[in-house]
Design a protein around this motif. Structure first.
Motif, PDB file in Angstrom:
ATOM      1  N   ASP A 122     -42.482 -18.198 -15.105  1.00 39.85           N
ATOM      2  CA  ASP A 122     -41.671 -18.489 -16.295  1.00 39.85           C
ATOM      3  C   ASP A 122     -41.075 -19.895 -16.278  1.00 39.85           C
ATOM      4  O   ASP A 122     -40.076 -20.147 -16.925  1.00 39.85           O
ATOM      5  N   GLN A 126     -47.981 -29.517 -21.919  1.00 40.47           N
ATOM      6  CA  GLN A 126     -47.180 -28.548 -21.186  1.00 40.47           C
ATOM      7  C   GLN A 126     -45.757 -29.043 -20.999  1.00 40.47           C
ATOM      8  O   GLN A 126     -45.533 -30.214 -20.711  1.00 40.47           O
ATOM      9  N   VAL A 146     -55.234 -21.157 -13.530  1.00 43.49           N
ATOM     10  CA  VAL A 146     -54.125 -21.005 -14.481  1.00 43.49           C
ATOM     11  C   VAL A 146     -52.832 -20.757 -13.722  1.00 43.49           C
ATOM     12  O   VAL A 146     -51.804 -21.381 -13.983  1.00 43.49           O
ATOM     13  N   LEU A 147     -52.889 -19.858 -12.763  1.00 41.34           N
ATOM     14  CA  LEU A 147     -51.684 -19.562 -12.002  1.00 41.34           C
ATOM     15  C   LEU A 147     -51.195 -20.783 -11.244  1.00 41.34           C
ATOM     16  O   LEU A 147     -50.002 -21.080 -11.224  1.00 41.34           O
ATOM     17  N   LEU A 175     -49.823 -23.485 -13.790  1.00 39.72           N
ATOM     18  CA  LEU A 175     -48.536 -23.121 -14.355  1.00 39.72           C
ATOM     19  C   LEU A 175     -47.448 -23.103 -13.293  1.00 39.72           C
ATOM     20  O   LEU A 175     -46.281 -23.314 -13.588  1.00 39.72           O
ATOM     21  N   CYS A 177     -44.618 -23.731 -20.185  1.00 40.14           N
ATOM     22  CA  CYS A 177     -45.274 -23.230 -21.390  1.00 40.14           C
ATOM     23  C   CYS A 177     -46.222 -24.313 -21.883  1.00 40.14           C
ATOM     24  O   CYS A 177     -45.880 -25.502 -21.845  1.00 40.14           O
ATOM     25  N   GLN A 216     -52.422 -11.268 -10.343  1.00 42.38           N
ATOM     26  CA  GLN A 216     -53.124 -12.000 -11.392  1.00 42.38           C
ATOM     27  C   GLN A 216     -52.904 -11.332 -12.740  1.00 42.38           C
ATOM     28  O   GLN A 216     -52.800 -10.114 -12.843  1.00 42.38           O
ATOM     29  N   GLY A 239     -53.079 -15.236 -19.483  1.00 35.93           N
ATOM     30  CA  GLY A 239     -51.799 -15.663 -20.029  1.00 35.93           C
ATOM     31  C   GLY A 239     -51.536 -14.976 -21.349  1.00 35.93           C
ATOM     32  O   GLY A 239     -52.432 -14.392 -21.961  1.00 35.93           O
ATOM     33  N   ARG A 242     -48.219 -18.757 -22.486  1.00 34.55           N
ATOM     34  CA  ARG A 242     -47.202 -18.463 -21.467  1.00 34.55           C
ATOM     35  C   ARG A 242     -47.900 -17.743 -20.332  1.00 34.55           C
ATOM     36  O   ARG A 242     -48.759 -16.904 -20.557  1.00 34.55           O
ATOM     37  N   SER A 243     -47.490 -18.030 -19.125  1.00 31.98           N
ATOM     38  CA  SER A 243     -47.997 -17.269 -17.990  1.00 31.98           C
ATOM     39  C   SER A 243     -47.399 -15.871 -18.029  1.00 31.98           C
ATOM     40  O   SER A 243     -46.242 -15.695 -18.396  1.00 31.98           O
ATOM     41  N   GLN A 244     -48.197 -14.886 -17.632  1.00 35.24           N
ATOM     42  CA  GLN A 244     -47.672 -13.524 -17.569  1.00 35.24           C
ATOM     43  C   GLN A 244     -46.941 -13.261 -16.256  1.00 35.24           C
ATOM     44  O   GLN A 244     -46.324 -12.222 -16.100  1.00 35.24           O
TER      45      GLN A 244
END
Length: 195
Positions: A143, A161, A10-11, A14, A146, A34, A122, A138-140
């Protein structure tokens, strides 16, 4: 190990998105902490729309791409995914004004439960696109992108995306989420017209 790989994926996705630039390596650790997985409940699909064999580049028509201000040719790819199991077909389309990239993935190796069960990190917000359950992700920790994740069939989803593609200043994340939702709505219009 699978949860760790999903979080890393995911990281990386994104961060790297589905651009035509350099590919991130799964061996490269993220440089940011993470994020925590999130569990979400969604209503059932109104019907199943299997996406086996669907070309993701066919899901935004030329007219729809003009409406989204995407003026570069679609770039299709099929390759092992850093996020989902196995190979995934995806299509990246960029625009110059603003500098934005929309990517569409037809994921046939994982369903929406990949996201709702807490396997992926996320900030997730339930949504509805063309009466189908969806998530806005949204990634935490990042930025510049999305995602909208659409539950279309058992074990299958559409991943749409929006990313800032070199815009200066970068496109705000709230706007990227609106762009992703608008693109997802058009993608579902096209998909429903094909079935």
């Amino acid at each position: 190990m699978g949860v760790r790989r999903a979080l890393l994926g995911v990281l990386i996705v994104l961060l790297a998105g589905c651009s035509t630039g350099g590919q991130a390596s799964p061996a490269d650790p993220p440089t940011t902490p993470q994020a925590s997985p999130t569990t979400v409940s969604l209503p059932p699909r109104p019907r199943d729309i299997p996406i086996d064999g669907v070309d993701p580049c066919s899901l935004l028509t030329p007219e729809q791409r003009v409406g989204l201000r995407l003026d570069r040719p679609p770039q299709p790819r099929r390759e092992p995914s850093l996020l989902y199991p196995g190979e995934v077909s995806w299509c990246s389309i960029r625009g110059n004004e603003p500098a934005i990239s929309i990517s569409i993935s037809t994921v046939t190796t994982a369903g929406i439960e990949f996201w709702t069960s807490g396997q992926a990190a996320g900030e997730l917000r339930p949504a509805e696109i063309a009466e189908f359950p969806a998530l806005v992700a949204r990634s935490q920790v990042l930025d510049d992108g999305c995602k909208v994740l659409l539950d279309v069939a058992p074990g299958q989803l559409l991943d749409v995306q929006a990313r800032s593609a070199g815009a200066d200043p970068p496109i705000p994340e709230d706007q990227l989420c609106r762009d992703a939702e608008r693109a997802a709505d058009l993608v579902m219009d096209t998909l429903l017209s094909q079935h």
